[in-house]
Scaffold this motif. Structure first.
Motif, PDB file in Angstrom:
ATOM      1  N   LEU A  61      -0.552  -6.986  -9.940  1.00  0.00           N
ATOM      2  CA  LEU A  61      -0.091  -7.534  -8.661  1.00  0.00           C
ATOM      3  C   LEU A  61      -0.654  -6.739  -7.491  1.00  0.00           C
ATOM      4  CD1 LEU A  61       3.661  -8.506  -9.084  1.00  0.00           C
ATOM      5  CD2 LEU A  61       1.794  -9.984  -8.446  1.00  0.00           C
ATOM      6  N   LYS A  62      -0.638  -5.410  -7.619  1.00  0.00           N
ATOM      7  CA  LYS A  62      -1.146  -4.566  -6.536  1.00  0.00           C
ATOM      8  C   LYS A  62      -2.642  -4.786  -6.323  1.00  0.00           C
ATOM      9  CE  LYS A  62       2.370  -1.005  -6.685  1.00  0.00           C
ATOM     10  NZ  LYS A  62       2.682   0.414  -6.833  1.00  0.00           N
ATOM     11  N   ALA A  65      -2.991  -8.163  -4.601  1.00  0.00           N
ATOM     12  CA  ALA A  65      -2.550  -8.047  -3.212  1.00  0.00           C
ATOM     13  C   ALA A  65      -3.618  -7.363  -2.362  1.00  0.00           C
ATOM     14  CB  ALA A  65      -1.237  -7.271  -3.124  1.00  0.00           C
ATOM     15  N   THR A  77       2.338  -6.166   1.236  1.00  0.00           N
ATOM     16  CA  THR A  77       2.938  -5.289   0.244  1.00  0.00           C
ATOM     17  C   THR A  77       3.338  -6.093  -0.981  1.00  0.00           C
ATOM     18  OG1 THR A  77       4.628  -3.604  -0.113  1.00  0.00           O
ATOM     19  CG2 THR A  77       5.273  -5.540   1.161  1.00  0.00           C
ATOM     20  N   VAL A  78       3.744  -5.362  -2.027  1.00  0.00           N
ATOM     21  CA  VAL A  78       4.278  -5.981  -3.233  1.00  0.00           C
ATOM     22  C   VAL A  78       5.741  -5.570  -3.341  1.00  0.00           C
ATOM     23  CG1 VAL A  78       4.155  -6.071  -5.753  1.00  0.00           C
ATOM     24  CG2 VAL A  78       2.070  -5.916  -4.413  1.00  0.00           C
ATOM     25  N   ILE A  83       4.253 -10.992  -3.723  1.00  0.00           N
ATOM     26  CA  ILE A  83       3.289 -10.417  -2.789  1.00  0.00           C
ATOM     27  C   ILE A  83       3.614 -10.944  -1.402  1.00  0.00           C
ATOM     28  CG2 ILE A  83       0.860 -10.266  -2.118  1.00  0.00           C
ATOM     29  CD1 ILE A  83       0.106 -10.650  -5.029  1.00  0.00           C
TER      30      ILE A  83
END
Length: 109
Positions: A61-62, A65, A77-78, A83
């Motif tokens: 996810l990061k 993002a 941000t996550v 996201i």
């Protein structure tokens, strides 16, 4: 010494401070459709696009993002496997996610 069930061990000379074990959270499973919501609550009227339903782990996810933020030229941000991208341009995010082979829907107002 008598053991009291209402008292928990905070410090021990044997091992120092006792920290609770961290539990890893697993990504919530979705229906395979990524939804992009527009949200401005609690942000002093500034809108963000919230991307939900990706079903990825935290590291993935990061990375996604980071890629979206660079392409949109904005911050984000996550949070809680969602996201948040600081832009109101949901069409651009939709196009970028469709290029990455995600099924995307615009949700909300």
């Amino acid at each position: 010494m008598k053991s009291d069930p209402n008292v928990s061990l905070v410090y021990s000379t044997d091992g120092g401070r006792i920290a609770p074990e961290k539990q890893t959270q697993s990504a919530p499973e979705g229906d395979g459709i990524v939804r992009i919501h527009n949200d401005s609550k609690g942000r002093k009227g500034k809108g963000v696009s919230v991307i939900k339903g990706l079903g990825l782990q935290e590291k993935e996810l990061k990375a996604l993002a980071q890629k979206l933020k660079k392409q949109c030229g904005c911050g984000g941000t996550v949070k809680e496997f969602n996201i948040e991208v600081q832009t109101d341009n949901r069409e651009q995010i939709k196009t970028l996610l469709e290029k990455l082979n995600y099924t995307v829907k615009l949700a909300g107002g």
